[in-house]
Design a protein around this motif. Sequence first.
Motif, PDB file in Angstrom:
ATOM      1  N   THR A  43      65.154  30.969  26.748  1.00  0.00           N
ATOM      2  CA  THR A  43      66.062  30.318  25.797  1.00  0.00           C
ATOM      3  C   THR A  43      67.520  30.537  26.210  1.00  0.00           C
ATOM      4  O   THR A  43      68.328  29.615  26.206  1.00  0.00           O
ATOM      5  CB  THR A  43      65.832  30.871  24.367  1.00  0.00           C
ATOM      6  OG1 THR A  43      64.500  30.543  23.958  1.00  0.00           O
ATOM      7  CG2 THR A  43      66.815  30.275  23.372  1.00  0.00           C
ATOM      8  N   LEU A  44      67.843  31.774  26.585  1.00  0.00           N
ATOM      9  CA  LEU A  44      69.244  32.108  26.908  1.00  0.00           C
ATOM     10  C   LEU A  44      69.652  31.590  28.290  1.00  0.00           C
ATOM     11  O   LEU A  44      70.780  31.149  28.488  1.00  0.00           O
ATOM     12  CB  LEU A  44      69.460  33.626  26.848  1.00  0.00           C
ATOM     13  CG  LEU A  44      69.083  34.326  25.539  1.00  0.00           C
ATOM     14  CD1 LEU A  44      69.476  35.788  25.591  1.00  0.00           C
ATOM     15  CD2 LEU A  44      69.718  33.649  24.333  1.00  0.00           C
ATOM     16  N   ILE A  49      75.330  34.740  31.376  1.00  0.00           N
ATOM     17  CA  ILE A  49      76.141  35.296  32.470  1.00  0.00           C
ATOM     18  C   ILE A  49      77.571  35.570  32.004  1.00  0.00           C
ATOM     19  O   ILE A  49      78.224  34.695  31.421  1.00  0.00           O
ATOM     20  CB  ILE A  49      76.108  34.362  33.708  1.00  0.00           C
ATOM     21  CG1 ILE A  49      74.690  34.369  34.306  1.00  0.00           C
ATOM     22  CG2 ILE A  49      77.133  34.779  34.758  1.00  0.00           C
ATOM     23  CD1 ILE A  49      74.443  33.370  35.407  1.00  0.00           C
ATOM     24  N   ASP A  50      78.008  36.799  32.265  1.00  0.00           N
ATOM     25  CA  ASP A  50      79.353  37.300  31.920  1.00  0.00           C
ATOM     26  C   ASP A  50      79.615  37.462  30.420  1.00  0.00           C
ATOM     27  O   ASP A  50      80.698  37.893  30.031  1.00  0.00           O
ATOM     28  CB  ASP A  50      80.461  36.413  32.529  1.00  0.00           C
ATOM     29  CG  ASP A  50      80.475  36.495  34.044  1.00  0.00           C
ATOM     30  OD1 ASP A  50      80.070  37.552  34.580  1.00  0.00           O
ATOM     31  OD2 ASP A  50      80.863  35.519  34.699  1.00  0.00           O
ATOM     32  N   LYS A  51      78.645  37.120  29.567  1.00  0.00           N
ATOM     33  CA  LYS A  51      78.819  37.335  28.125  1.00  0.00           C
ATOM     34  C   LYS A  51      78.500  38.797  27.799  1.00  0.00           C
ATOM     35  O   LYS A  51      77.822  39.488  28.554  1.00  0.00           O
ATOM     36  CB  LYS A  51      77.880  36.429  27.318  1.00  0.00           C
ATOM     37  CG  LYS A  51      78.041  34.933  27.571  1.00  0.00           C
ATOM     38  CD  LYS A  51      79.300  34.400  26.943  1.00  0.00           C
ATOM     39  CE  LYS A  51      79.330  32.874  26.832  1.00  0.00           C
ATOM     40  NZ  LYS A  51      78.858  32.114  27.948  1.00  0.00           N
ATOM     41  N   ALA A  72      74.523  39.497  32.313  1.00  0.00           N
ATOM     42  CA  ALA A  72      75.425  39.775  31.193  1.00  0.00           C
ATOM     43  C   ALA A  72      76.568  40.670  31.684  1.00  0.00           C
ATOM     44  O   ALA A  72      76.370  41.520  32.558  1.00  0.00           O
ATOM     45  CB  ALA A  72      74.664  40.463  30.057  1.00  0.00           C
ATOM     46  N   GLY A  73      77.760  40.462  31.117  1.00  0.00           N
ATOM     47  CA  GLY A  73      78.927  41.193  31.603  1.00  0.00           C
ATOM     48  C   GLY A  73      78.925  42.654  31.190  1.00  0.00           C
ATOM     49  O   GLY A  73      78.867  43.559  32.005  1.00  0.00           O
ATOM     50  N   GLN A  74      78.994  42.905  29.879  1.00  0.00           N
ATOM     51  CA  GLN A  74      78.987  44.258  29.338  1.00  0.00           C
ATOM     52  C   GLN A  74      77.863  44.358  28.308  1.00  0.00           C
ATOM     53  O   GLN A  74      77.698  43.459  27.487  1.00  0.00           O
ATOM     54  CB  GLN A  74      80.329  44.578  28.661  1.00  0.00           C
ATOM     55  CG  GLN A  74      81.532  44.540  29.590  1.00  0.00           C
ATOM     56  CD  GLN A  74      81.520  45.678  30.609  1.00  0.00           C
ATOM     57  OE1 GLN A  74      81.197  46.819  30.275  1.00  0.00           O
ATOM     58  NE2 GLN A  74      81.855  45.367  31.855  1.00  0.00           N
ATOM     59  N   LYS A 124      82.401  35.854  24.637  1.00  0.00           N
ATOM     60  CA  LYS A 124      81.593  35.884  23.409  1.00  0.00           C
ATOM     61  C   LYS A 124      80.402  36.820  23.587  1.00  0.00           C
ATOM     62  O   LYS A 124      80.090  37.248  24.702  1.00  0.00           O
ATOM     63  CB  LYS A 124      81.146  34.471  23.044  1.00  0.00           C
ATOM     64  CG  LYS A 124      82.312  33.611  22.544  1.00  0.00           C
ATOM     65  CD  LYS A 124      81.802  32.359  21.854  1.00  0.00           C
ATOM     66  CE  LYS A 124      82.967  31.593  21.236  1.00  0.00           C
ATOM     67  NZ  LYS A 124      82.497  30.407  20.509  1.00  0.00           N
ATOM     68  N   THR A 125      79.733  37.091  22.482  1.00  0.00           N
ATOM     69  CA  THR A 125      78.697  38.132  22.469  1.00  0.00           C
ATOM     70  C   THR A 125      77.369  37.617  21.929  1.00  0.00           C
ATOM     71  O   THR A 125      77.334  36.850  20.964  1.00  0.00           O
ATOM     72  CB  THR A 125      79.165  39.324  21.599  1.00  0.00           C
ATOM     73  OG1 THR A 125      80.422  39.803  22.118  1.00  0.00           O
ATOM     74  CG2 THR A 125      78.162  40.454  21.593  1.00  0.00           C
ATOM     75  N   TYR A 126      76.293  38.058  22.565  1.00  0.00           N
ATOM     76  CA  TYR A 126      74.930  37.885  22.055  1.00  0.00           C
ATOM     77  C   TYR A 126      74.538  39.189  21.364  1.00  0.00           C
ATOM     78  O   TYR A 126      74.746  40.270  21.922  1.00  0.00           O
ATOM     79  CB  TYR A 126      73.946  37.626  23.199  1.00  0.00           C
ATOM     80  CG  TYR A 126      74.040  36.245  23.785  1.00  0.00           C
ATOM     81  CD1 TYR A 126      73.211  35.224  23.335  1.00  0.00           C
ATOM     82  CD2 TYR A 126      74.947  35.966  24.798  1.00  0.00           C
ATOM     83  CE1 TYR A 126      73.291  33.952  23.876  1.00  0.00           C
ATOM     84  CE2 TYR A 126      75.033  34.692  25.342  1.00  0.00           C
ATOM     85  CZ  TYR A 126      74.198  33.689  24.875  1.00  0.00           C
ATOM     86  OH  TYR A 126      74.280  32.428  25.413  1.00  0.00           O
TER      87      TYR A 126
END
Length: 199
Positions: A43-44, A49-51, A72-74, A124-126
């Motif tokens: 889904t993601l 990437i980088d979020k 993912a970034g952080q 932005k954040t997940y």
Amino acid sequence: MKKEQNFKTRIIGGKYKGRVIEIPNISTTRSSKNILKESLFNTLQFDIIDKNFVEVFSGSGSIGLEALSRGAGQCYFIEYNRVAYKVLQQNIKQLDPSRCHHFFGDSFEKFELILDLLKNSKNKTYFYFDPPFSTRDGMDDIYDKTINLIKRIDSKKCEMVMIEHMSKLDMPQNIGELEKVKKKKFGRSSITYYKPKDN
């Protein structure tokens, strides 16, 4: 007394695909099934990437570390069980500690700290919530408390919220500024997805 052996699972995609991480053999932690994990990251896909990625009630960090592997970034983790937290620290050490931030303590108390840290992020954040199932003693109001946490998320900083929960539970259509966009069932567990209403 014989020490309990930890369970093992593998990262299923991305930079660290095939790397073994551990899951503590304790009653408060359960591993998200691989089929559930695969569906989540299908889904993601590359949007991650980088979020930023936050895994609340993280246990050994298997979802957040999968996100890390996929770019993912952080990544941020909160875990209150000392045994699980030690395993989480070891798992992070084996992958990329420079992109991981882990916090020991109650998710309901530490979540505000993570929201503060994310305020200055350009990305932005997940958010991934996997609260202990309410079938456990003392967990009757766990979903109400989790929904109240989600209401505190600034929708302008949020890409998506995912909640892993008991399949028999119907999650609300709206939580704060977020609306339900999808639910996927995997036996006893389901994931419900929320996005900001203006997205």
